[in-house]
Write a protein that holds these residues in place. Structure first.
Motif, short mmCIF file in Angstrom:
data_model
loop_
_atom_site.label_atom_id
_atom_site.label_comp_id
_atom_site.label_asym_id
_atom_site.label_seq_id
_atom_site.Cartn_x
_atom_site.Cartn_y
_atom_site.Cartn_z
N UNK A 62 0.84 -1.20 0.00
CA UNK A 62 0.00 0.00 0.00
C UNK A 62 0.88 1.25 0.00
N UNK A 63 0.41 2.33 -0.63
CA UNK A 63 1.24 3.54 -0.68
C UNK A 63 1.46 4.14 0.69
N UNK A 64 2.69 4.59 0.91
CA UNK A 64 3.06 5.27 2.16
C UNK A 64 4.00 6.41 1.83
N UNK A 65 3.69 7.59 2.33
CA UNK A 65 4.60 8.71 2.16
C UNK A 65 4.30 9.78 3.19
N UNK A 66 5.23 10.71 3.30
CA UNK A 66 5.11 11.84 4.21
C UNK A 66 5.93 12.97 3.60
N UNK A 67 5.35 14.14 3.43
CA UNK A 67 6.11 15.26 2.91
C UNK A 67 5.63 16.56 3.54
N UNK A 68 6.46 17.56 3.44
CA UNK A 68 6.07 18.90 3.87
C UNK A 68 6.99 19.93 3.22
N UNK A 78 3.35 30.41 2.84
CA UNK A 78 2.47 29.27 2.62
C UNK A 78 3.24 27.98 2.86
N UNK A 79 2.49 26.91 3.10
CA UNK A 79 3.12 25.62 3.35
C UNK A 79 2.10 24.50 3.25
N UNK A 80 2.62 23.29 3.25
CA UNK A 80 1.78 22.11 3.08
C UNK A 80 2.46 20.93 3.75
N UNK A 81 1.67 20.10 4.42
CA UNK A 81 2.15 18.87 5.05
C UNK A 81 1.12 17.80 4.76
N UNK A 92 -2.66 22.55 4.99
CA UNK A 92 -1.90 23.57 4.30
C UNK A 92 -2.38 24.93 4.77
N UNK A 93 -1.55 25.93 4.56
CA UNK A 93 -1.88 27.28 4.96
C UNK A 93 -1.34 28.26 3.93
N UNK A 94 -1.98 29.42 3.88
CA UNK A 94 -1.54 30.48 2.96
C UNK A 94 -1.91 31.84 3.54
N UNK A 95 -0.99 32.79 3.42
CA UNK A 95 -1.26 34.16 3.83
C UNK A 95 -2.04 34.83 2.71
N UNK A 96 -3.26 35.25 2.99
CA UNK A 96 -4.12 35.85 1.98
C UNK A 96 -3.77 37.33 1.77
N UNK A 97 -4.10 37.88 0.61
CA UNK A 97 -3.79 39.28 0.34
C UNK A 97 -4.47 40.26 1.30
N UNK A 98 -5.58 39.85 1.93
CA UNK A 98 -6.27 40.75 2.86
C UNK A 98 -5.68 40.70 4.27
N UNK A 99 -4.60 39.94 4.45
CA UNK A 99 -3.92 39.90 5.74
C UNK A 99 -4.25 38.70 6.60
N UNK A 104 -4.68 34.65 7.58
CA UNK A 104 -4.00 33.38 7.32
C UNK A 104 -5.08 32.31 7.20
N UNK A 105 -5.12 31.62 6.08
CA UNK A 105 -6.09 30.55 5.87
C UNK A 105 -5.41 29.22 6.16
N UNK A 106 -6.02 28.40 7.00
CA UNK A 106 -5.52 27.06 7.33
C UNK A 106 -6.58 26.04 6.93
N UNK A 107 -6.15 24.98 6.29
CA UNK A 107 -7.05 23.90 5.89
C UNK A 107 -6.48 22.60 6.43
N UNK A 108 -7.24 21.92 7.26
CA UNK A 108 -6.90 20.58 7.73
C UNK A 108 -7.82 19.61 7.00
N UNK A 109 -7.27 18.52 6.51
CA UNK A 109 -8.09 17.59 5.73
C UNK A 109 -7.68 16.15 5.98
N UNK A 110 -8.58 15.26 5.59
CA UNK A 110 -8.27 13.84 5.62
C UNK A 110 -9.11 13.11 4.58
N UNK A 111 -8.62 11.98 4.18
CA UNK A 111 -9.34 11.06 3.30
C UNK A 111 -9.16 9.69 3.92
N UNK A 112 -10.28 9.00 4.20
CA UNK A 112 -10.21 7.69 4.82
C UNK A 112 -11.01 6.73 3.95
N UNK A 113 -10.29 5.97 3.11
CA UNK A 113 -10.95 5.03 2.22
C UNK A 113 -11.83 5.74 1.22
N UNK A 114 -13.10 5.38 1.20
CA UNK A 114 -14.05 5.97 0.25
C UNK A 114 -14.78 7.18 0.81
#
Length: 103
Positions: A34-40, A51-54, A66-73, A75-85
């Motif tokens: 099964x695929x296994x990886x880790x990056x950031x 900005x960054x991503x893990x 991931x996060x990004x500094x928006x032009x309006x000042x 900071x947007x942060x997005x936490x996500x997951x995918x579990x199977x289907x």
């Protein structure tokens, strides 16, 4: 057709099938791990780029942020997951107040 010609054709095709089955098989997948990886990564420079991503994956379970500094000042942060289907499940958060220049 004579019986001898038919017999030759049958023997020829039998030999062809035997040779094909005996040859090494390329392109077929056997048991696959099964695929296994880790990056950031992260970027922050003097031009206000921030900005960054893990992300990490183990089989069908993936999680990251991931996060990004928006032009309006903000900071947007997005936490996500995918579990199977389950599909892509994300939680979006903002830090700070939006500031817009006066014209």
């Amino acid at each position: 057709m004579s019986e001898q010609l038919i017999l030759r054709q049958v023997l020829f095709f039998a030999a062809l099938v035997a040779a094909t089955l005996a040859s090494p098989v390329y392109g077929r997948l056997g048991p696959v791990d099964p695929p296994r990886y880790d990056f950031n990564y992260a970027v922050k420079d003097y031009n206000s780029n921030d900005f960054g991503h893990q992300e990490s994956r183990d089989g069908y379970n993936t999680q990251g942020n991931y996060y990004v500094q928006l032009p309006d000042g903000r900071l947007e942060r997005v936490n996500y997951y995918v579990n199977g289907d389950s599909g892509f499940i994300a939680q979006v958060e903002y830090e700070g107040e939006a500031h817009y220049p006066a014209y």
